[in-house]
Write a protein that holds these residues in place. Structure first.
Motif, PDB file in Angstrom:
ATOM      1  N   LEU A  37      -5.078  -2.135  -6.858  1.00 50.94           N
ATOM      2  CA  LEU A  37      -3.840  -1.353  -6.914  1.00 50.94           C
ATOM      3  C   LEU A  37      -3.223  -1.422  -8.313  1.00 50.94           C
ATOM      4  O   LEU A  37      -3.286  -2.445  -8.982  1.00 50.94           O
ATOM      5  N   GLU A  81       2.322   1.707  -3.390  1.00 55.42           N
ATOM      6  CA  GLU A  81       1.318   2.253  -4.306  1.00 55.42           C
ATOM      7  C   GLU A  81       1.324   3.772  -4.263  1.00 55.42           C
ATOM      8  O   GLU A  81       1.279   4.443  -5.303  1.00 55.42           O
ATOM      9  N   GLN A 127       4.181   5.106  -6.044  1.00 56.27           N
ATOM     10  CA  GLN A 127       4.194   4.737  -7.466  1.00 56.27           C
ATOM     11  C   GLN A 127       5.445   3.933  -7.826  1.00 56.27           C
ATOM     12  O   GLN A 127       6.194   4.267  -8.739  1.00 56.27           O
ATOM     13  N   GLN A 151       0.841  -1.202   0.000  1.00 51.14           N
ATOM     14  CA  GLN A 151       0.000   0.000   0.000  1.00 51.14           C
ATOM     15  C   GLN A 151       0.875   1.251   0.000  1.00 51.14           C
ATOM     16  O   GLN A 151       0.576   2.238  -0.686  1.00 51.14           O
ATOM     17  N   TRP A 198       0.111  -0.748  -8.883  1.00 58.22           N
ATOM     18  CA  TRP A 198       1.538  -1.035  -8.828  1.00 58.22           C
ATOM     19  C   TRP A 198       1.864  -2.363  -8.156  1.00 58.22           C
ATOM     20  O   TRP A 198       3.025  -2.758  -8.091  1.00 58.22           O
TER      21      TRP A 198
END
Length: 351
Positions: free
Chosen positions: A64, A43, A46, A40, A66
């Motif tokens: 998500l 994410e 990035q 998380q 990524w």
């Protein structure tokens, strides 16, 4: 960076790796809870995050952009368990009654939910579902619930270090399940199989194992190199981490860049054949949730002190060896020092 199995440390570690070390991608974080929080954080930053083995279904249900998972999820493991049950049935034989003994954590409750849903759809009776606390030194209550239900097969979701504790709790109760299939670290199944009375009754679900490498020249070469370099046999954890890095290497090569966005795009588009990995998979190809749709799971059964593959049939080296449905579970004397009597063969084979 070592998460030390701490969720906050895992999330903060992801930030350090990205902001401090400028990494192009992250592999980890092995445990389900640590992976949830670390991915998380990745994410928000990035940065591609690739899990090799955390099977929790929630990881790919968050939408998500990524996060990617290379290995099987809990649904794959649950499906493989039910397929194994079907393969072990003889013509006209009644279906085995199933009990689930699971760790009261994200991994255990996830598997229990999967089996409750899939088992009903497949027509299997789940006669008991009993949780135990991962750190409980005496899981007698959960073991007692399984004993009272008298199942034909127990699906056991093991937390780290729980295999031996659960086996001893069964032994103390004087009851040994006719068959146990372990979901969790392979070492936990080995510890359970070593408990007197469990010899020949324990199977384990794996995403990789040394015997399976014989069917793959690349896997055989890699495991030989690992043995040479480190002086020990390659483990499932090492194999999944190696595979995750291999996937990144191909994605970076395809992207022609170490830019994170371009690597993410290359992961979305990646299409590796099974022969390009050391895993017993059909390859690597991610779906819309970024779950590898070509990953797979295998099942091994304890046979004379070692584990042999019994599922899937194209990898199986021996047959499933379980008592027929409805057979009385043998009593295990709490004071007995010897191993229990091996289960009578059903004669069932995979396929």
């Amino acid at each position: 960076m070592d998460t030390k199995s701490d969720r906050q440390r895992a999330a903060d570690g992801a930030s350090t790796l990205v902001n401090g070390d400028g990494v192009a991608g992250i592999v980890g974080a092995f445990g389900a809870e640590a992976t949830l929080d670390a991915s998380q954080r990745a994410e928000r930053l990035q940065t591609p995050f690739l899990s090799g083995d955390a099977a929790n279904t929630a990881l790919t249900e968050r939408g998500l952009s990524w996060f990617f998972r290379a290995g099987p999820d809990a649904a794959d493991y649950g499906g493989a368990f039910l397929s194994l049950l079907r393969n072990a049935e003889l013509p006209g034989q009644e279906r085995r009654r199933v009990a689930v003994l699971y760790s009261n954590d994200a991994t255990g409750t996830d598997l229990n939910s999967i089996i409750a849903e899939y088992g009903e759809e497949a027509g299997y009776q789940i006669v008991a579902s009993a949780p135990y606390e991962p750190g409980d030194a005496d899981p007698a209550a959960a073991v007692g619930a399984i004993q009272a239900a008298a199942p034909d097969v127990v699906l056991l979701a093991t937390a780290a270090g729980a295999g031996e504790r659960l086996g001893n709790a069964f032994r103390t109760s004087g009851y040994t399940p006719p068959a146990v299939v372990v979901y969790g670290a392979p070492a936990e199944a080995a510890r359970l199989a070593a408990i007197p009375g469990f010899a020949g009754r324990v199977s384990r679900q794996v995403s990789w194992s040394l015997p399976i490498t014989r069917a793959n020249p690349l896997a055989a070469a890699v495991t030989e190199r690992y043995q040479h370099d480190f002086g020990v046999a390659m483990t499932a954890e090492a194999a999944t981490a190696f595979t995750a890095v291999t996937i990144y290497a191909r994605a970076i090569e395809d992207a022609g860049s170490s830019a994170r966005e371009r690597i993410r795009s290359a992961l979305v588009a990646i299409d590796l054949p099974g022969s390009a990995t050391i895993m017993p998979w059909n390859g690597v190809r991610f779906d819309g949730t970024h779950q590898n749709t070509l990953s797979a799971t295998a099942v091994e059964q304890d046979t004379d002190g070692s584990f042999a593959t019994v599922y899937p049939r194209d990898l199986a080296t021996t047959s499933v060896n379980w008592p027929p449905p409805g057979s009385a579970a043998p009593a295990t004397a709490p004071s007995s020092a010897g191993s229990g009597t091996r289960a009578a063969s059903t004669g069932a084979r995979n396929g």
